[in-house]
Design a protein around this motif. Structure first.
Motif, PDB file in Angstrom:
ATOM      1  N   PHE A 140       9.136   4.275  10.495  1.00 42.31           N
ATOM      2  CA  PHE A 140       8.297   3.097  10.217  1.00 42.31           C
ATOM      3  C   PHE A 140       9.106   2.090   9.411  1.00 42.31           C
ATOM      4  O   PHE A 140       9.110   0.889   9.696  1.00 42.31           O
ATOM      5  N   SER A 145      14.398  10.166  -3.311  1.00 42.47           N
ATOM      6  CA  SER A 145      14.991   9.684  -2.061  1.00 42.47           C
ATOM      7  C   SER A 145      13.962   9.292  -1.012  1.00 42.47           C
ATOM      8  O   SER A 145      14.166   8.337  -0.272  1.00 42.47           O
ATOM      9  N   GLN A 184       7.904   8.695   9.026  1.00 46.64           N
ATOM     10  CA  GLN A 184       7.766   7.764   7.904  1.00 46.64           C
ATOM     11  C   GLN A 184       9.019   6.919   7.740  1.00 46.64           C
ATOM     12  O   GLN A 184       8.954   5.707   7.526  1.00 46.64           O
ATOM     13  N   ILE A 193       9.498  -0.548   3.170  1.00 48.19           N
ATOM     14  CA  ILE A 193       8.441  -1.011   4.074  1.00 48.19           C
ATOM     15  C   ILE A 193       7.613  -2.078   3.372  1.00 48.19           C
ATOM     16  O   ILE A 193       7.355  -3.159   3.891  1.00 48.19           O
ATOM     17  N   PHE A 194       7.196  -1.737   2.164  1.00 49.17           N
ATOM     18  CA  PHE A 194       6.301  -2.623   1.435  1.00 49.17           C
ATOM     19  C   PHE A 194       6.953  -3.970   1.158  1.00 49.17           C
ATOM     20  O   PHE A 194       6.365  -5.025   1.404  1.00 49.17           O
ATOM     21  N   ALA A 244       1.958   2.382   3.545  1.00 52.95           N
ATOM     22  CA  ALA A 244       3.089   2.434   2.609  1.00 52.95           C
ATOM     23  C   ALA A 244       2.583   2.419   1.172  1.00 52.95           C
ATOM     24  O   ALA A 244       3.082   3.156   0.313  1.00 52.95           O
ATOM     25  N   MET A 302       0.337  -0.690   8.423  1.00 51.67           N
ATOM     26  CA  MET A 302       1.562  -0.069   7.911  1.00 51.67           C
ATOM     27  C   MET A 302       1.755  -0.329   6.432  1.00 51.67           C
ATOM     28  O   MET A 302       2.139   0.554   5.667  1.00 51.67           O
ATOM     29  N   ALA A 303       1.516  -1.579   6.023  1.00 53.16           N
ATOM     30  CA  ALA A 303       1.714  -1.919   4.612  1.00 53.16           C
ATOM     31  C   ALA A 303       0.771  -1.109   3.739  1.00 53.16           C
ATOM     32  O   ALA A 303       1.157  -0.614   2.678  1.00 53.16           O
ATOM     33  N   PRO A 315      13.187  16.564  -2.616  1.00 51.57           N
ATOM     34  CA  PRO A 315      11.812  16.747  -2.143  1.00 51.57           C
ATOM     35  C   PRO A 315      11.728  17.940  -1.194  1.00 51.57           C
ATOM     36  O   PRO A 315      12.622  18.160  -0.393  1.00 51.57           O
ATOM     37  N   GLY A 321      11.121   7.993  -1.617  1.00 45.69           N
ATOM     38  CA  GLY A 321      10.423   6.786  -2.037  1.00 45.69           C
ATOM     39  C   GLY A 321      11.087   5.528  -1.517  1.00 45.69           C
ATOM     40  O   GLY A 321      10.449   4.473  -1.399  1.00 45.69           O
ATOM     41  N   VAL A 370       3.821   8.883  -4.571  1.00 41.43           N
ATOM     42  CA  VAL A 370       5.081   9.098  -5.288  1.00 41.43           C
ATOM     43  C   VAL A 370       4.873   8.917  -6.790  1.00 41.43           C
ATOM     44  O   VAL A 370       5.367   9.693  -7.607  1.00 41.43           O
ATOM     45  N   PHE A 411       9.367   4.022   1.648  1.00 35.80           N
ATOM     46  CA  PHE A 411       8.095   3.338   1.446  1.00 35.80           C
ATOM     47  C   PHE A 411       8.281   2.009   0.747  1.00 35.80           C
ATOM     48  O   PHE A 411       7.655   1.005   1.099  1.00 35.80           O
ATOM     49  N   ALA A 412       9.131   2.030  -0.288  1.00 32.43           N
ATOM     50  CA  ALA A 412       9.344   0.784  -1.030  1.00 32.43           C
ATOM     51  C   ALA A 412       9.886  -0.294  -0.105  1.00 32.43           C
ATOM     52  O   ALA A 412       9.458  -1.452  -0.161  1.00 32.43           O
ATOM     53  N   LEU A 423       1.345   5.846   0.273  1.00 32.01           N
ATOM     54  CA  LEU A 423       2.433   6.790   0.040  1.00 32.01           C
ATOM     55  C   LEU A 423       3.134   6.502  -1.281  1.00 32.01           C
ATOM     56  O   LEU A 423       3.554   7.427  -1.981  1.00 32.01           O
ATOM     57  N   MET A 424       3.228   5.228  -1.631  1.00 27.08           N
ATOM     58  CA  MET A 424       3.855   4.897  -2.914  1.00 27.08           C
ATOM     59  C   MET A 424       3.000   5.389  -4.074  1.00 27.08           C
ATOM     60  O   MET A 424       3.524   5.888  -5.075  1.00 27.08           O
TER      61      MET A 424
END
Lengths: 391, 311, 296
Positions: free
Chosen positions: C231, C268, C228, C276-277, B97, B93-94, A217, C270, B104, C273-274, B100-101
């Motif tokens: 978090f 990388s 990020q 976190i979720f 996230a 936050m969720a 990235p 991603g 991606v 975020f994954a 942002l996902m």
């Protein structure tokens, strides 16, 4: 009495007619593209041109450079009296590196009806503002070359060389000394993705085998893992295709991972290697211009730019700005008018003839022949300075 | 400047403001209901890519945008179910996230989204006039919602959930409703973006837009859609006016955020309302001598407005 | 493989240093400080600027960066966060207001650094500190890697001891649990908040200046990426838990490094975020919950 009045009327009418025809004839001949006369014919004394640049925000580097190059070119046009007694009056607008801002600015700029618009360096800004310029029939010269931009219409021109088109020249230069290489590229930037794709074809064709093609990235900061992966394959050369901070961070990480061989990359390395210091020494990349490029125009540019902008090193966005103003001035001169359609056909004629940029003789290709293709200079970074490599 | 010239010059600005306003509404609706959801930006991306793809395949604009909105409503409903237990900053936050996902996915699902290059050459099917009409419809709906039973129930749910539950209100269902409405508004904004500006890319609904959306609602005031609109106008229009200041502009913008958050939690909308209240009060009782205003009356007139203006 | 493991270790160290400060602010003061990334970049900038214009030695420069970021954090606390906390009784409203104020702070600090650096990449000069590479068989690392790893461990352990053993540390925990009660107990809430924010700023500055010596290019955006990841670390590790932050930092570092080394390297970012979720869905309190209070 009647007769005398009538006669006088006829005489004055004939004189007027003769004068009118004579004037019209003169007018046509001088606006018919006489480049030797030097007075520009029908050009107004002040030609309004607007520059929309990314002057502030994350991409301010490009906007600052672009404006600097444009300003230097304007001064050169003035001093060489390229447009005779006419002068280009430049207005500069800021996009703040935001697409929404660029769109708003563009619709306001269109209302002022400039003769031409010089566009910004961000591809999404270019794509969003091009339709407006096209429908207003105002020539729009952009500093970015995303796919689909030129399909918008014939008033849209891309005045920066596509990184992808420079890969064959780079491959040819490297083929003389290496047999294999690994490429690290940023996989979330469309220009780089295109450049990488071009490289994966051009390199094997030139005889350089690609051992690995590693995507990362653009905004990554820690490249140790990527560097270790690349260095562990023991290639004879490692390439970095990208832009911004990564161009310095990757070489440094590569050296820390134990790699001591040669480095190469794309034009995104122009202006972004200084932070790496000694780690980037010897880095070669294709450029539109670098100090040491042969030619009087090139040497004059280096001197003028240094005088106009002390402390600022010209990199490719500045080179683009200079080139596009020269191109515009030449086209204005041969069009002899600021009328959109006339200017456009003059631009097309200038492009077809072949146009000399700072790097040498350039051509135009792509959709409608409006994509600038500069001759590829190979530049090399060494100890904080970039110079053209003598082939 | 004549009206038609003004319109032509500022058409794009108006379009940008309207899109920003819809995004601000989407955040305001969820904040006002007490759910700290910023997921509407992920749905902005969903809405814009859906609309772009459908229009490129020849579907009419209205259908394309509607499809994006309906899809987002469905996904939003599922998301709300998933996130039901989360509160406050955790929920925020969720949802960030999630946004942002989505980014991606937009970056990598090349077949549908065009990958890093995004989609360009989308036929322009939205005009500023059309967008104004949509904005008006949305505003009317939100206004009705705010004043009606649902709006007041949402406020109670936000203020004191336990009390609301005791009163028999199914708070979960109301929160879910706010979540879904927020998603739909985000998708609507995204669809309009795609069809007005002809180009979309994965970065459009990124982290910085999330931040911008939040800032619009806070500066404008999240007590009402009016606040969200004020915020959108300020943040779409101001950068333009202030580019003359060049590099100093973001410093002013950031400082305004700090000042508003610290001293003006209700945003400019609250300030406006306080001004209106004071004007009304002084008009209604012009002759009360100093100090003899019965405190009871003050509370009675001030309370409903303060409540609406405060949070 | 060992080389990649070392990479993960160093990356984890930076992530830990960065997220410790954020976790501390959130866990004790309910401050989700979005300006933390900007403070991190500020530390790097101070290192760069001092290296360029002075001939101060490396340790002094690092200290200056730490103190600089710490002071800016205090400024934010005094001007905004503290005032909001004092004025607003509604916890949720206070959190939101603090978030927005920190956002404003991040924009202001970020823009200042951007102006001072002309939006260009900056990195400290080699003459301040050159990291020498050492190689023992397959193991290869530089001086800076050692410094980062040691600093991370020392700071983490010191913070843990401070919070659990010292008087001030316990006061901070009381503050987190209930500010009202804390002030009744005679704890000077304001001073404690200022001190805590100072420490979070110091940690951010330390992380920033150390990172700037490791990588060659830092610019204003560098902070956002770390934010990020941070978090993710806080959510996975649990807010306010130092043990959790440590485990999460190294885990995420290993995961990201592994994906780059063996998998589709483009994904990388991603990972964060994954994670976190997933955690927010199934275990929102993280691995080591300090507070599970959910005010209904």
């Amino acid at each position: 009495m009647h007769g005398t009045r009538t006669r006088r009327a006829v005489v004055s009418a004939s004189c007027a007619a003769v004068a009118f025809i004579a004037l019209a004839a003169c007018g046509t001949s001088s606006s018919g593209g006489s480049t030797a006369s030097g007075s520009g014919g029908g050009l107004p004394s002040s030609i309004p041109v607007t520059l929309i640049a990314d002057k502030t925000g994350p991409q301010a580097f490009y906007g600052t450079q672009l404006e600097a190059g444009v300003q230097t070119a304007l001064k050169a046009v003035q001093s060489q009296k390229l447009l005779g007694s006419s002068k280009i009056a430049l207005t500069v607008q800021d996009t703040t590196s935001q697409q929404s801002q660029a769109i708003t600015v563009m619709s306001q700029v269109i209302q002022t009806r400039p003769a031409a618009i010089l566009g910004p360096s961000l591809s999404n800004e270019a794509l969003a503002t091009a339709p407006t310029a096209q429908s207003a029939k105002i020539p729009y010269l952009l500093d970015t070359s995303p796919q689909g931009l030129l399909d918008t219409g014939d008033y849209i021109w891309s005045m920066t060389t596509q990184h992808a088109s420079q890969m064959p020249a780079l491959a040819k230069h490297l083929a003389g000394s290496v047999k294999n290489a690994v490429i690290i590229y940023s996989n979330d930037n469309p220009t780089i993705v295109d450049a990488n794709k071009a490289a994966t074809t051009a390199f094997p064709q030139a005889g350089v085998q690609l051992l690995d093609d590693i995507g990362t990235p653009l905004q990554s900061t820690d490249f140790s893992a990527v560097a270790t992966k690349a260095a562990s394959q023991h290639p004879q050369a490692i390439g970095v295709l990208g832009g911004g901070p990564m161009m310095s961070s990757v070489p440094k990480a590569l050296r820390a991972a134990g790699y001591t061989g040669p480095l190469f990359g794309n034009m995104g390395a122009d202006g972004t290697l200084t932070s790496a210091g000694a780690a980037a020494n010897g880095f070669v990349y294709p450029a539109e211009w670098a100090p040491g490029t042969p030619g009087a125009m090139s040497q004059d540019f280096a001197k003028e730019f240094a005088a106009d902008h002390p402390g600022l090193t010209p990199y490719y966005p500045a080179v683009d700005g200079y080139n596009e103003v020269m191109f515009l001035a030449q086209s204005l001169k041969s069009a002899g008018s600021t009328n959109g359609a006339a200017l456009l056909s003059a631009m097309q004629a200038t492009a077809k003839k072949g146009f000399t940029t700072l790097g040498g003789k350039s051509t135009f290709s792509g959709s409608g022949g409006r994509q600038l293709v500069d001759p590829s200079i190979i530049a090399q970074y060494q100890d904080g300075k970039v110079t053209a490599v003598k082939e | 400047m004549s009206l038609s010239t003004w319109w032509l010059t500022n058409q794009s600005l108006i379009e940008v403001v309207i899109i920003y306003a819809l995004v601000a509404f989407s955040v305001q609706v969820s904040l006002r209901a007490g759910t700290f959801s910023l997921a509407s930006l992920g749905f902005y991306a969903v809405g814009s890519y859906t609309a772009a793809n459908l229009v490129k395949h020849g579907q009419p604009a209205v259908l394309a945008i509607a499809a994006g909105v309906v899809l987002s409503a469905a996904v939003g409903w599922l998301l709300a179910l998933l996130l039901v237990r989360l509160r406050d900053l955790y929920l925020g936050m969720a949802t960030i996230a999630f946004d942002l996902m989505v980014g991606v996915v937009a970056l990598n699902w090349v077949a549908v989204t065009g990958g890093p290059a995004g989609m360009y050459g989308i036929p322009i099917e939205m005009t500023a006039g059309g967008m104004l009409v949509i904005l008006l419809v949305v505003v009317v709906l939100l206004g009705l919602l705010q004043r009606g039973t649902i709006g007041r129930t949402l406020e109670v749910t936000r203020e004191d959930e336990q009390l609301a539950r005791t009163a028999g209100i199914n708070t979960r269902r109301y929160r879910r409703f706010a979540f879904v409405l927020s998603a739909m508004l985000g998708a609507l904004a995204g669809g309009m973006h795609a069809l007005a500006f002809s180009v979309i890319s994965p970065g459009d609904a990124g982290f910085s837009f999330v931040i911008l959306a939040l800032a619009m609602v806070i500066i404008g005031g999240f007590g009402s859609w009016v606040g969200a609109l004020i915020g959108a106008v300020v943040l779409a229009y101001l950068p333009q006016r202030l580019t003359g200041l060049g590099d100093a502009w973001p410093i002013i913008y950031g400082s305004v955020l700090i000042l508003v958050a610290t001293f003006l939690p209700g945003g400019f909308y609250a300030l406006m309302r306080r001004g209106v209240v004071r004007a009304r009060r002084s008009l209604r009782r012009p002759r009360h001598p100093e100090g003899s205003q019965p405190p009871g009356n003050d509370v009675a007139t001030a309370a409903p407005n303060a409540k609406a203006a405060a949070l | 493989m060992i080389a990649q493991l070392i990479n993960a270790l160093v990356l984890g160290g930076i992530l830990l240093l960065f997220s410790l400060g954020l976790s501390l602010a959130w866990g004790t003061l309910d401050v989700l400080n979005l300006a933390h990334g900007a403070l991190f970049v500020l530390g790097g900038y101070i290192g760069f600027q001092l290296g360029k214009s002075t001939s101060l030695p490396f340790p002094v420069i690092v200290l200056a960066a730490m103190v600089g970021s710490g002071l800016v954090a205090v400024l934010l606390e005094v001007v905004a966060f503290g005032r909001i906390r004092a004025k607003t009784t509604n916890k949720r409203q206070a959190e939101l207001a603090v978030l927005v104020a920190s956002l404003g702070g991040s924009i202001v600090v970020g823009q200042l650094v951007s102006n001072w650096t002309n939006n260009e990449i900056f990195s400290p000069s080699d003459h301040v500190f050159t990291s020498h590479q050492h190689q023992f068989g397959p193991v290869r690392f530089g001086d800076i890697d050692v410094i980062i790893t040691v600093a991370a461990i020392v700071v983490a352990v010191a913070t843990q001891l401070w919070v659990s053993r010292s008087r001030h540390g316990r006061a901070v925990r009381a503050l987190a649990y209930s500010p009202g009660t804390a002030s009744l107990m005679g704890i000077n809430v304001r001073m404690l908040a200022v001190a805590t924010m100072f420490i979070t700023g110091v940690m951010a500055g330390l992380a920033g200046v150390l990172l700037s010596f490791k990588i060659a290019g830092m610019n204003v955006d560098t902070g956002d990426i770390y934010l990020q990841s941070a978090f993710a670390i806080i959510v996975v590790g649990g807010v306010g838990s130092i043990k959790g932050a440590a485990i999460a930092s190294y885990t995420i570092a290993i995961a990201e490094t592994a994906i780059i080394a063996y998998g589709p390297s483009g994904y990388s970012t991603g990972v964060a975020f994954a994670l976190i979720f997933l955690f927010l869905l199934f275990r929102p309190q993280g691995l080591f919950a300090r507070r599970l209070t959910e005010r209904v």
